[in-house]
Scaffold this motif. Sequence first.
Motif, PDB file in Angstrom:
ATOM      1  N   LYS A  64       0.842  -1.195   0.000  1.00 21.82           N
ATOM      2  CA  LYS A  64       0.000   0.000   0.000  1.00 21.82           C
ATOM      3  C   LYS A  64       0.877   1.244   0.000  1.00 21.82           C
ATOM      4  CE  LYS A  64      -3.826   2.029   2.575  1.00 21.82           C
ATOM      5  NZ  LYS A  64      -4.676   1.902   3.755  1.00 21.82           N
ATOM      6  N   PRO A  65       0.630   2.159  -0.939  1.00 12.46           N
ATOM      7  CA  PRO A  65       1.458   3.376  -0.990  1.00 12.46           C
ATOM      8  C   PRO A  65       1.257   4.220   0.264  1.00 12.46           C
ATOM      9  CG  PRO A  65      -0.283   3.452  -2.653  1.00 12.46           C
ATOM     10  CD  PRO A  65      -0.393   2.139  -1.974  1.00 12.46           C
ATOM     11  N   GLU A  66       2.334   4.859   0.698  1.00 17.21           N
ATOM     12  CA  GLU A  66       2.255   5.728   1.868  1.00 17.21           C
ATOM     13  C   GLU A  66       1.504   7.000   1.493  1.00 17.21           C
ATOM     14  OE1 GLU A  66       5.923   6.495   3.860  1.00 17.21           O
ATOM     15  OE2 GLU A  66       6.635   4.446   3.546  1.00 17.21           O
ATOM     16  N   LYS A  67       0.730   7.538   2.440  1.00 13.14           N
ATOM     17  CA  LYS A  67       0.020   8.790   2.215  1.00 13.14           C
ATOM     18  C   LYS A  67       1.007   9.946   2.259  1.00 13.14           C
ATOM     19  CE  LYS A  67      -4.338   7.183   4.088  1.00 13.14           C
ATOM     20  NZ  LYS A  67      -5.401   7.417   5.074  1.00 13.14           N
ATOM     21  N   THR A  68       0.818  10.901   1.369  1.00 18.14           N
ATOM     22  CA  THR A  68       1.737  12.060   1.350  1.00 18.14           C
ATOM     23  C   THR A  68       1.059  13.295   1.862  1.00 18.14           C
ATOM     24  OG1 THR A  68       1.158  12.513  -0.944  1.00 18.14           O
ATOM     25  CG2 THR A  68       3.129  11.177  -0.520  1.00 18.14           C
TER      26      THR A  68
END
Length: 68
Positions: A64-68
């Motif tokens: 899961k991509p990290e939130k920016t």
Amino acid sequence: IVDFPTHDIFIGEVVQTYADESVLTGGAVDIAQLKPILFDMNSRKYWSLGGEIATCWNIGIQLKPEKT
């Protein structure tokens, strides 16, 4: 029943299962004790399951991509 030229497939609902006490751990089926055998119609071979790969619902978190 689904009728194919070389075989039939039976589709149903599993409503209850049974297991010998020797494959239970804490009252639940222990896959490592059970050592199931699987049949693959395409390769016409029998297979066994390997060891544990990961914990369900956790392995995908690393993808899961990290939130920016």
